[in-house]
Design a protein around this motif. Sequence first.
Motif, PDB file in Angstrom:
ATOM      1  N   LEU A  31       0.829  -1.206   0.000  1.00  0.00           N
ATOM      2  CA  LEU A  31       0.000   0.000   0.000  1.00  0.00           C
ATOM      3  C   LEU A  31       0.865   1.258   0.000  1.00  0.00           C
ATOM      4  O   LEU A  31       0.575   2.230  -0.718  1.00  0.00           O
ATOM      5  N   LEU A  32       1.939   1.239   0.770  1.00  0.00           N
ATOM      6  CA  LEU A  32       2.829   2.396   0.836  1.00  0.00           C
ATOM      7  C   LEU A  32       3.531   2.634  -0.491  1.00  0.00           C
ATOM      8  O   LEU A  32       3.686   3.781  -0.931  1.00  0.00           O
ATOM      9  N   ARG A  33       3.960   1.552  -1.155  1.00  0.00           N
ATOM     10  CA  ARG A  33       4.608   1.709  -2.465  1.00  0.00           C
ATOM     11  C   ARG A  33       3.661   2.329  -3.476  1.00  0.00           C
ATOM     12  O   ARG A  33       4.090   3.028  -4.413  1.00  0.00           O
ATOM     13  N   ALA A  34       2.372   2.072  -3.317  1.00  0.00           N
ATOM     14  CA  ALA A  34       1.381   2.635  -4.229  1.00  0.00           C
ATOM     15  C   ALA A  34       1.037   4.081  -3.893  1.00  0.00           C
ATOM     16  O   ALA A  34       0.217   4.703  -4.587  1.00  0.00           O
ATOM     17  N   GLY A 139       2.830  -7.313  -3.627  1.00  0.00           N
ATOM     18  CA  GLY A 139       1.559  -6.786  -4.107  1.00  0.00           C
ATOM     19  C   GLY A 139       0.954  -7.632  -5.212  1.00  0.00           C
ATOM     20  O   GLY A 139       0.267  -7.102  -6.092  1.00  0.00           O
ATOM     21  N   THR A 140       1.171  -8.951  -5.148  1.00  0.00           N
ATOM     22  CA  THR A 140       0.696  -9.841  -6.211  1.00  0.00           C
ATOM     23  C   THR A 140      -0.268 -10.904  -5.684  1.00  0.00           C
ATOM     24  O   THR A 140      -0.362 -11.998  -6.232  1.00  0.00           O
ATOM     25  N   VAL A 155     -12.468   1.258  -2.875  1.00  0.00           N
ATOM     26  CA  VAL A 155     -11.460   0.273  -2.476  1.00  0.00           C
ATOM     27  C   VAL A 155     -10.547  -0.164  -3.614  1.00  0.00           C
ATOM     28  O   VAL A 155      -9.531  -0.824  -3.369  1.00  0.00           O
ATOM     29  N   ASN A 156     -10.866   0.188  -4.842  1.00  0.00           N
ATOM     30  CA  ASN A 156     -10.024  -0.256  -5.957  1.00  0.00           C
ATOM     31  C   ASN A 156      -8.555   0.138  -5.802  1.00  0.00           C
ATOM     32  O   ASN A 156      -7.664  -0.670  -6.111  1.00  0.00           O
ATOM     33  N   PRO A 157      -8.231   1.359  -5.337  1.00  0.00           N
ATOM     34  CA  PRO A 157      -6.800   1.678  -5.150  1.00  0.00           C
ATOM     35  C   PRO A 157      -6.125   0.746  -4.144  1.00  0.00           C
ATOM     36  O   PRO A 157      -4.945   0.415  -4.305  1.00  0.00           O
ATOM     37  N   VAL A 158      -6.863   0.320  -3.137  1.00  0.00           N
ATOM     38  CA  VAL A 158      -6.315  -0.608  -2.140  1.00  0.00           C
ATOM     39  C   VAL A 158      -6.132  -1.985  -2.762  1.00  0.00           C
ATOM     40  O   VAL A 158      -5.073  -2.613  -2.629  1.00  0.00           O
ATOM     41  N   LEU A 159      -7.157  -2.462  -3.456  1.00  0.00           N
ATOM     42  CA  LEU A 159      -7.088  -3.785  -4.078  1.00  0.00           C
ATOM     43  C   LEU A 159      -5.996  -3.843  -5.144  1.00  0.00           C
ATOM     44  O   LEU A 159      -5.276  -4.837  -5.256  1.00  0.00           O
ATOM     45  N   ASP A 160      -5.866  -2.768  -5.907  1.00  0.00           N
ATOM     46  CA  ASP A 160      -4.826  -2.731  -6.945  1.00  0.00           C
ATOM     47  C   ASP A 160      -3.429  -2.748  -6.333  1.00  0.00           C
ATOM     48  O   ASP A 160      -2.485  -3.264  -6.939  1.00  0.00           O
ATOM     49  N   ALA A 161      -3.295  -2.184  -5.146  1.00  0.00           N
ATOM     50  CA  ALA A 161      -1.979  -2.123  -4.496  1.00  0.00           C
ATOM     51  C   ALA A 161      -1.566  -3.465  -3.912  1.00  0.00           C
ATOM     52  O   ALA A 161      -0.391  -3.837  -3.967  1.00  0.00           O
ATOM     53  N   ILE A 162      -2.513  -4.208  -3.352  1.00  0.00           N
ATOM     54  CA  ILE A 162      -2.148  -5.444  -2.658  1.00  0.00           C
ATOM     55  C   ILE A 162      -2.212  -6.673  -3.557  1.00  0.00           C
ATOM     56  O   ILE A 162      -1.631  -7.707  -3.225  1.00  0.00           O
ATOM     57  N   GLY A 163      -2.900  -6.576  -4.689  1.00  0.00           N
ATOM     58  CA  GLY A 163      -3.094  -7.774  -5.497  1.00  0.00           C
ATOM     59  C   GLY A 163      -2.881  -7.554  -6.979  1.00  0.00           C
ATOM     60  O   GLY A 163      -2.985  -6.440  -7.489  1.00  0.00           O
ATOM     61  N   GLN A 164      -2.565  -8.646  -7.662  1.00  0.00           N
ATOM     62  CA  GLN A 164      -2.485  -8.599  -9.110  1.00  0.00           C
ATOM     63  C   GLN A 164      -3.819  -8.966  -9.758  1.00  0.00           C
ATOM     64  O   GLN A 164      -4.021  -8.761 -10.951  1.00  0.00           O
ATOM     65  N   ARG A 165      -4.731  -9.496  -8.954  1.00  0.00           N
ATOM     66  CA  ARG A 165      -6.030  -9.908  -9.476  1.00  0.00           C
ATOM     67  C   ARG A 165      -7.074  -9.819  -8.374  1.00  0.00           C
ATOM     68  O   ARG A 165      -6.830 -10.248  -7.256  1.00  0.00           O
ATOM     69  N   THR A 166      -8.207  -9.222  -8.702  1.00  0.00           N
ATOM     70  CA  THR A 166      -9.349  -9.175  -7.783  1.00  0.00           C
ATOM     71  C   THR A 166     -10.514  -9.908  -8.426  1.00  0.00           C
ATOM     72  O   THR A 166     -10.859  -9.649  -9.576  1.00  0.00           O
TER      73      THR A 166
END
Length: 302
Positions: A31-34, A139-140, A155-166
């Motif tokens: 999250l911080l890197r994003a 973050g994958t 929440v999309n910015p959070v989901l995009d930061a922690i995962g490669q797929r939602t």
Amino acid sequence: MTSSAADAAPRRPTVAVLGTGIMGSGMARSLLRAGLDVRAWNRTQAKAAPLAADGATVVETAEEAVRGADVILTMLNDGPAVAAALTAASPGLRTGQVLLQSSTVGLDATADLARRAADAGLVYLDAPVSGTKQPAEQGTLTVFVSGPSTARASVNPVLDAIGQRTVWVAETPGAASRLKLVVNTWVITMVNNIAECLNLAEGLRIDPQTFLDVMRGGPLDSAYLQGKSAALLSGDLTPSFSVSNALKDSRLILDAAQESGVRLDLVAASADRFARAEAAGHGGEDMIATYYAGRAPEKDGD
């Protein structure tokens, strides 16, 4: 009239991360890197303290973490731990905050937490993740989400930061947790399958590396087989996912199976192996340490 790109950009959410163990700390760093603002809290504050060097605001109480946050991300060990954190945070909660509940807690606890969130006026997203330490840090992760789609934008910015797929599973909480239990069934039986193959190789006096070399590159090979085996054979049992957590998840799966009228013999046997490995002192090691639950006993003269 002119406007800057910064004026046009949507505001990044502030995220309260409750639980900074192996998974939570990795997710916080992603999250911080994003570029998101992160407030980190853990029951044992020393586990959260290193995140300050990465740019997180490390706080002493759950209430401080959630006050003013847009999204509350929980990554704790089990349902009671999440419930306790929400109780501690309650003075700082406000109506409309999004609770992104990513701990694997089972079906009954998921329903209980959804009720608690509703009582507090929170938007509840059931959002367990698939992946271990390295994907969390990179973050994958794959994130399974069930809950109101109206919360996606926030929440999309959070989901995009922690995962490669939602994967958005359903509009109501619970469906994502059910899917996570199915995924974990695959992982739990697979890691025990690897451990048993290595146990048998040892018992038959076959060099485990010979087995792995035979499998390598063939249709039955997998990165998981090679990676977990290499970690065990090298003696590196640094946990990506611990034996104790695997035992906890096995029991959650068995509870769900019983409620749904399904018999899972392999998961039941896996739970027994994890329990024996934990009792032998391997609970905090990576779950491939289930190998020690089936290790051939030494014979006289060996």
